[in-house]
Write a protein that holds these residues in place. Sequence first.
Motif, PDB file in Angstrom:
ATOM      1  N   ALA A 463      38.383  21.689  17.142  1.00  0.00           N
ATOM      2  CA  ALA A 463      37.516  22.819  17.504  1.00  0.00           C
ATOM      3  C   ALA A 463      36.306  22.877  16.579  1.00  0.00           C
ATOM      4  CB  ALA A 463      38.309  24.123  17.438  1.00  0.00           C
ATOM      5  N   CYS A 464      36.519  22.605  15.282  1.00  0.00           N
ATOM      6  CA  CYS A 464      35.402  22.581  14.330  1.00  0.00           C
ATOM      7  C   CYS A 464      34.416  21.462  14.667  1.00  0.00           C
ATOM      8  CB  CYS A 464      35.933  22.399  12.904  1.00  0.00           C
ATOM      9  SG  CYS A 464      36.842  23.805  12.249  1.00  0.00           S
ATOM     10  N   MET A 465      34.958  20.296  15.041  1.00  0.00           N
ATOM     11  CA  MET A 465      34.081  19.177  15.386  1.00  0.00           C
ATOM     12  C   MET A 465      33.300  19.455  16.666  1.00  0.00           C
ATOM     13  SD  MET A 465      33.996  16.837  13.138  1.00  0.00           S
ATOM     14  CE  MET A 465      33.132  15.609  14.117  1.00  0.00           C
ATOM     15  N   VAL A 466      33.949  20.063  17.652  1.00  0.00           N
ATOM     16  CA  VAL A 466      33.252  20.427  18.889  1.00  0.00           C
ATOM     17  C   VAL A 466      32.144  21.434  18.587  1.00  0.00           C
ATOM     18  CG1 VAL A 466      33.519  21.601  21.120  1.00  0.00           C
ATOM     19  CG2 VAL A 466      35.214  19.903  20.389  1.00  0.00           C
ATOM     20  N   ASP A 467      32.426  22.382  17.702  1.00  0.00           N
ATOM     21  CA  ASP A 467      31.414  23.365  17.308  1.00  0.00           C
ATOM     22  C   ASP A 467      30.261  22.682  16.587  1.00  0.00           C
ATOM     23  OD1 ASP A 467      30.631  26.239  16.930  1.00  0.00           O
ATOM     24  OD2 ASP A 467      30.811  25.689  14.824  1.00  0.00           O
ATOM     25  N   LEU A 468      30.590  21.722  15.702  1.00  0.00           N
ATOM     26  CA  LEU A 468      29.568  20.980  14.958  1.00  0.00           C
ATOM     27  C   LEU A 468      28.645  20.217  15.909  1.00  0.00           C
ATOM     28  CD1 LEU A 468      28.365  19.645  12.386  1.00  0.00           C
ATOM     29  CD2 LEU A 468      30.250  18.011  12.476  1.00  0.00           C
ATOM     30  N   LEU A 469      29.236  19.475  16.834  1.00  0.00           N
ATOM     31  CA  LEU A 469      28.443  18.702  17.787  1.00  0.00           C
ATOM     32  C   LEU A 469      27.689  19.619  18.750  1.00  0.00           C
ATOM     33  CD1 LEU A 469      31.100  15.935  18.568  1.00  0.00           C
ATOM     34  CD2 LEU A 469      29.002  15.644  17.227  1.00  0.00           C
ATOM     35  N   GLY A 470      28.350  20.692  19.185  1.00  0.00           N
ATOM     36  CA  GLY A 470      27.727  21.607  20.123  1.00  0.00           C
ATOM     37  C   GLY A 470      26.524  22.301  19.548  1.00  0.00           C
ATOM     38  N   ARG A 471      26.644  22.785  18.296  1.00  0.00           N
ATOM     39  CA  ARG A 471      25.502  23.457  17.662  1.00  0.00           C
ATOM     40  C   ARG A 471      24.316  22.505  17.518  1.00  0.00           C
ATOM     41  NH1 ARG A 471      26.454  28.185  14.243  1.00  0.00           N
ATOM     42  NH2 ARG A 471      28.582  28.948  14.523  1.00  0.00           N
ATOM     43  N   ALA A 472      24.640  21.217  17.296  1.00  0.00           N
ATOM     44  CA  ALA A 472      23.584  20.211  17.124  1.00  0.00           C
ATOM     45  C   ALA A 472      23.002  19.764  18.459  1.00  0.00           C
ATOM     46  CB  ALA A 472      24.132  19.010  16.362  1.00  0.00           C
ATOM     47  N   GLY A 473      23.501  20.339  19.554  1.00  0.00           N
ATOM     48  CA  GLY A 473      22.974  20.000  20.862  1.00  0.00           C
ATOM     49  C   GLY A 473      23.617  18.796  21.510  1.00  0.00           C
ATOM     50  N   ARG A 474      24.651  18.241  20.899  1.00  0.00           N
ATOM     51  CA  ARG A 474      25.318  17.063  21.441  1.00  0.00           C
ATOM     52  C   ARG A 474      26.501  17.501  22.313  1.00  0.00           C
ATOM     53  NH1 ARG A 474      25.370  12.739  16.366  1.00  0.00           N
ATOM     54  NH2 ARG A 474      23.234  13.113  15.671  1.00  0.00           N
ATOM     55  N   LEU A 475      26.190  18.175  23.393  1.00  0.00           N
ATOM     56  CA  LEU A 475      27.230  18.781  24.216  1.00  0.00           C
ATOM     57  C   LEU A 475      28.066  17.740  24.953  1.00  0.00           C
ATOM     58  CD1 LEU A 475      25.224  21.789  25.697  1.00  0.00           C
ATOM     59  CD2 LEU A 475      26.864  21.814  23.829  1.00  0.00           C
ATOM     60  N   GLU A 476      27.419  16.704  25.483  1.00  0.00           N
ATOM     61  CA  GLU A 476      28.170  15.665  26.191  1.00  0.00           C
ATOM     62  C   GLU A 476      29.119  14.948  25.243  1.00  0.00           C
ATOM     63  OE1 GLU A 476      28.388  15.084  29.288  1.00  0.00           O
ATOM     64  OE2 GLU A 476      26.805  16.422  30.017  1.00  0.00           O
ATOM     65  N   GLU A 477      28.640  14.687  24.036  1.00  0.00           N
ATOM     66  CA  GLU A 477      29.477  14.031  23.023  1.00  0.00           C
ATOM     67  C   GLU A 477      30.676  14.922  22.661  1.00  0.00           C
ATOM     68  OE1 GLU A 477      28.846  11.945  18.638  1.00  0.00           O
ATOM     69  OE2 GLU A 477      27.096  12.643  19.787  1.00  0.00           O
ATOM     70  N   ALA A 478      30.427  16.219  22.561  1.00  0.00           N
ATOM     71  CA  ALA A 478      31.514  17.160  22.265  1.00  0.00           C
ATOM     72  C   ALA A 478      32.542  17.160  23.387  1.00  0.00           C
ATOM     73  CB  ALA A 478      30.939  18.564  22.074  1.00  0.00           C
ATOM     74  N   TYR A 479      32.049  17.119  24.629  1.00  0.00           N
ATOM     75  CA  TYR A 479      32.958  17.110  25.780  1.00  0.00           C
ATOM     76  C   TYR A 479      33.794  15.833  25.816  1.00  0.00           C
ATOM     77  CZ  TYR A 479      34.546  17.370  30.648  1.00  0.00           C
ATOM     78  OH  TYR A 479      35.321  17.409  31.782  1.00  0.00           O
ATOM     79  N   GLU A 480      33.187  14.702  25.488  1.00  0.00           N
ATOM     80  CA  GLU A 480      33.922  13.433  25.448  1.00  0.00           C
ATOM     81  C   GLU A 480      34.994  13.461  24.357  1.00  0.00           C
ATOM     82  OE1 GLU A 480      33.841  10.877  27.523  1.00  0.00           O
ATOM     83  OE2 GLU A 480      32.426  12.060  28.731  1.00  0.00           O
TER      84      GLU A 480
END
Length: 687
Positions: A463-480
């Motif tokens: 969840a922390c990593m998804v938040d990290l990637l999501g805040r940085a705008g890397r939403l597709e990467e977070a979803y993967e």
Amino acid sequence: MCRRLCWCRRNLSSSIHSSRSSSNRFLHTSLINSNSTSSTTSSQSLLGSAHEDRDSIGSSIGTSCNDVPSFFLPFRSEWSSRNVAIFDVREERLVALLDRCASPLHLKLVHAHLLRHGLDQSNYVITKLLRTFTKLCTDMAYPRLLFRQVRWPNAFLWTALIRGYALNGPIAEALHLYGSMRRNGASPTSFTFSALLKACSAIGSVYAARGVQAHTMMLAFDSDLFVQNTLIDGYVRFGCLSDARKVFDEMPERDVISWTALIVAYARCSDMEAAQRLFNDSPHKDMVAWTAMICSYAQNAKPKEALQLFDRMCAAGVPTDEVTLVGVISACAQLGAASYAKWVHNVAEERGLDGNLVVGSALIDMYAKCGNIQEAYRVFEKMSERNVYSYSAMIVGLAMHGQSKSALEVFSCMKETDVKPNSVTFIGVLTACSHTGMVDEGRHCFTSMQDEYGILPSADHYACMVDLLGRAGRLEEAYEMIKSMPVEPHAGVWGALLGACRIHSNVDLAEIAARQLFKLEPDGIGNHILLSNIYAAVGRWEDVSSVRKMIREKGLKKSAGYSWFEAKDGRIHEFFAGDSSHPLSREIYVLLDELYEKLKILGHVPVLNSVVYDVSDDEKESILRRHSERLALAFGLLSTNPGTTIRIVKNLRICEDCHSFMRKASLVANRIIVETWRWIPTSPGFQ
């Protein structure tokens, strides 16, 4: 008598022969000596054959203490030869000696001399020996042998053996022994029933416990205070509060243990009303009862009640320990009450508990959640010893206050010590990386968690990593990353993705995340509102209406948002959105209007999409002006001296517009403003 003594020596000898330690050589010699006083030469021959060199061993006893446990050394002056008594064999001295035994071998040594001096039929000594044996060893073969050698065992010896089986197993044997005890005409004692109830708890049989209670009534133990307290404790362990309460209500006499046991039981079950009634009625309130109530209030999200009760506890002169203080500290952290936090810290210092690792770590967490991260760091710096909990509390606190660089510096210092980080530590580190957009550093920490420290990432770490990637705008990467998780993603993981979609207005991924959240948390109104906000931000009002219709059909209710401010006298003032019930409401709204005018000059533009209703811009601005945190801010400015830090706590996350408003208000008012658990950047002194 000689024949029976001989049989016991042979059995004892056989158990000793299996060991090869030097301590056993002394025991063998002791047994040989004991046989030299007996007319039975066969036993002496049997023991002597165990070691061909027994004469040299015997002679070494008189000249060396190396083979004897250290606590036997006071008796060395009594040693002259193998045939001279080594101990003063009075029962009292033997029993005192048993308390100092540290191993089964030591106990066998004492048993050897007990046999030699004819105390093998002493119920008093054998009971003590048996009880000590069951504490030091889980093998019940030797204690059973001790019991069998006594011709007429009394109730205490029976109870000691029952207790041994209750502790070490097989548990069923404890209940069978009680039947044998009754058939042999021995009357149980109150301690017998205590041992039996331990056995019932161990096998998880409430029916057996009720059978034991029936026996207590049949044998007139229903008025025995110790037995009745044991029954209450037993039923509480089974979770049968109604049975425990019935025993309590029928007791002719109650003591502090009776009251405390039931108070603690109700408190642990979160039945605070029943616990409070009992607590108020109790004529005896010890530290355990006070602590149970305080901790339970804190655990059940009733911090005010916890602090009020602690105030009463201090006024009553009841001593406190670290458990009490940790409960109070937790309540302060929930309430965000700075003055209470300082008061509790002073109490900890007065009690000499501020150096306690558990209390110190809790103080760090408390100050961080009260918005005083500097004081949290001062507590951390003053600690003479730190463990993983104190480091983790400091790292998490700094991360939540947006001081990511400092959090990572503390983590670097931690790695230079012998203290190894745990899973909570890495949640703090990843949160720090997320708040500052340090994607590469976060990736490295996430990888090192398993590679260097052997900590398997949990759903919380993902969840922390998804938040990290999501805040940085890397939403597709977070979803993967979510799709490739080796563990099942929980609501926190999908919630992090949905929150990132809110920041970057990604409707497609928001719908995917929302569908998963609706399955995991069907009654979670917050997920529905967040999806509605995302639709509103892109002007999809039909979808907004669809989500709101879903909320109505499910009957979901939104928690009312409110904020509170702690005044100089320690009183907590609460405010709801649009609140006009406060005695200073008129002055509060006048001050807010003045602030708005000054902020407009500084270029403040309301973030209107913080309002999800399909209304005009003027109406949206009017709604934002009445948010609860702004009312609390205005009251704080009115009721405190210039330069005083304003700390506001809110039960919900602050909206984007209020965050912007607070940032500029701190410049206009020249105040440090802390909202919930985050620093609001402002004038000099802020980062």
